[in-house]
Design an enzyme around this catalytic site. Structure first.
Site, short mmCIF file in Angstrom:
data_model
loop_
_atom_site.label_atom_id
_atom_site.label_comp_id
_atom_site.label_asym_id
_atom_site.label_seq_id
_atom_site.Cartn_x
_atom_site.Cartn_y
_atom_site.Cartn_z
N HIS A 1 76.03 52.09 44.34
CA HIS A 1 76.03 52.57 42.95
C HIS A 1 74.86 52.01 42.18
O HIS A 1 74.22 51.01 42.56
CB HIS A 1 77.34 52.18 42.27
CG HIS A 1 77.55 50.69 42.12
ND1 HIS A 1 76.91 49.94 41.16
CD2 HIS A 1 78.32 49.82 42.83
CE1 HIS A 1 77.28 48.68 41.26
NE2 HIS A 1 78.13 48.57 42.27
N GLU B 1 84.87 47.88 46.49
CA GLU B 1 84.08 46.68 46.74
C GLU B 1 84.97 45.56 47.29
O GLU B 1 86.21 45.63 47.22
CB GLU B 1 83.38 46.24 45.44
CG GLU B 1 82.46 45.03 45.57
CD GLU B 1 81.34 45.20 46.59
OE1 GLU B 1 81.66 45.38 47.78
OE2 GLU B 1 80.16 45.13 46.20
#
Length: 530
Positions: free
Chosen positions: A88, A162
């Site tokens: 990202h 994550e």
């Protein structure tokens, strides 16, 4: 910002087909002739044995694993697949220096949105069948920007979130250090054995990454985009190519960095063979701002080796073994050398080392000339001197010529092409590259640890691939796991100096080549195979 797609002023090329600007099958991922013997790329891993190995090894030391000691885990596939991983864009917590983990409170900053837009434009002409995305806001928004008007399916996958960092999440880094002391220190220097709240986050992440690969590769698609996060993308790359948790923070993933993995089905079934086509191709230059004070996985470093693959020569199209001849650069090779020289202007080089072969020497000379002229545009200035050295250890063309034509196939530098080399050729290449790598480390150690010390080495892609293996403390069977294109660069940082482990900043970076770079993917609608 350094754009993926920035191109130089158009340079007329007399006959593109003769310079390889247009090559009928350059973008094919695989060639049938490559698989002439049982592949050495079977990926094997088991969480139990891996954790035992991590606990047994000295802290911070990389394992020199043998693939045969581990267990296959990837599902068999029927067709070649390419998976493109994107981290990202910059998030608000990235900017604050806050530990995010799998929390979902940060959003993309304005810079992060711009990075995602750059990635969208980079991938706009590429063909994808599906997009897998982390469910977290920062990653999902990045995926939406990149996917834009595409109609293909988007899948949110929880396991792509994550790394779970439990009590660490939400803390500023200095707060983590103050509150958790020794645990935070272990997170920094021995993450594989880091324990928090009764969990081993990195080990859990590796197990989750293996689960992700099962879902991704089982999907009925051939070209797949995955948008996720730093740590999970590291784990995806590492588990795919057979590396354990001790490689956490060794294969960097920058904001909106792109990594590409190619998967080839095995004729006898079982786990596919893997090739890491590129690692961490970033929206801006991987060397911008120089190495001094640069961050390598959150650590400061001023020692770096840049591996430059020489440009294409006039006789490369004429030899059966990829780029094993010794001729001058052709027009495309000259462009590649010049674009690389321009990219390296972000560094102030003192030494450029090259193979003794003509194309490598000409590439090195182009880098040196641009470096020396960069600070000397006025009438009274004195050019800066760049020392040129040649290492015969970087010469591998004579080794590659020992391979038969049928072992390689006629297409140059297909991903995984080193798997087509006979065992004796592979062994010779590995031995030669070990000497070259030690030579480079010795050269790097001669510089001051307090000053910027960047070493540029120019040579054949095969010698650089093998040296990457030595850097990662692997064995020769891993060589076919990596791929490099002519004109590409790979960057290795040494935050602990030449005697410490190298941190891979990028592999096969080609964005600086602009319109002459090789696309990430190609349309597969009318092709039986890549």
């Amino acid at each position: 910002m350094f754009s993926f797609f920035t191109a130089a002023t158009p340079i007329p090329i007399p006959n593109p087909t003769q310079t390889h600007l247009i090559f009928p099958k350059t973008h094919q991922l695989f060639h049938k002739k490559i698989q002439k013997r049982p592949s050495k790329l079977a990926i094997r891993c088991s969480s139990t044995s891996l954790q035992e190995k991590v606990q047994e090894k000295p802290s911070g030391e990389l394992l020199k694993s043998k693939k045969g000691e581990l267990v296959d885990f990837l599902p068999p596939i029927k067709v070649a697949k390419r998976v493109v991983l994107v981290r990202h864009g910059q998030s608000s917590w990235n900017a604050e220096g806050r530990i995010q983990g799998s929390s979902d409170f940060s959003v993309l900053t304005q810079k992060g949105e711009a990075q995602a837009e750059t990635s969208r434009q980079m991938l706009i002409d590429d063909s994808f069948d599906v997009c897998f995305s982390s469910p977290l806001i920062r990653s999902k928004r990045t995926a939406e920007i990149i996917w834009s008007a595409r109609k293909e399916e988007m899948i949110t996958e929880s396991d792509l979130r994550e790394i779970d960092l439990y009590s660490f999440q939400g803390l500023l880094k200095h707060e983590g250090k103050a509150k958790y002391g020794s645990a935070y220190r272990q997170w920094q220097i021995d993450a594989a054995n880091f324990n928090i709240d009764g969990h081993y986050p990195v080990r859990e992440l590796w197990a989750r990454a293996r689960s992700c690969w099962t879902k991704i590769l089982s999907h009925d698609s051939r070209s797949i985009l995955v948008v996720a996060h730093n740590a999970v993308n590291q784990a995806l790359v590492a588990t795919a190519i057979g590396l354990g948790t001790e490689y956490f923070r060794v294969l960097l993933q920058s904001n909106c960095g792109v990594s590409v993995l190619d998967f080839t089905p095995q004729p006898e079934g079982g786990s596919p063979s893997i090739c890491l086509n590129r690692l961490n191709q970033t929206p801006n230059s991987p060397i911008a701002g120089g190495s001094s004070g640069g961050s390598s996985g959150g650590r400061k470093t001023n020692m770096r080796i840049v591996l430059v693959c020489r440009g294409i020569s006039t006789i490369d199209p004429e030899v059966s073994v990829p780029y094993s001849g010794d001729g001058p650069l052709n027009m495309l090779g000259i462009i590649q050398a010049q674009k690389t020289a321009e990219l390296l202007l972000d560094l102030k080089l003192k030494t450029v080392i090259s193979s003794t072969k003509i194309a490598s020497t000409e590439t090195a000379n182009a880098i040196s000339r641009v470096q020396e002229a960069a600070d000397c545009l006025g009438a009274d200035c004195v050019p800066r001197y760049v020392e040129m050295k040649q290492f015969e250890d970087l010469d591998v063309e004579h080794i590659l010529k020992k391979s038969s034509q049928d072992a390689i196939g006629s297409q140059p530098l297909q991903p995984g092409w080193l798997n087509g080399l006979e065992n004796e050729v592979t062994t010779s290449l590995w031995g030669q590259s070990g000497k070259a790598w030690r030579h480079l480390l010795d050269e790097l150690s001669e510089g001051s640890s307090d000053q910027e010390n960047v070493l540029v080495a120019v040579g054949h892609p095969a010698i650089h691939i093998a040296m990457l293996g030595h850097c990662l403390n692997l064995t020769e069977e891993w060589m076919g796991t990596f791929h490099l294109d002519p004109g590409s660069i790979s960057v290795i940082d040494f935050p602990d100096g030449p005697t410490g482990r190298g941190i891979i900043r990028c592999i096969n970076y080609t964005a600086h080549l602009g319109r002459w770079s090789i696309p990430i993917t190609r349309s597969t609608s009318d092709d039986e195979e890549f």
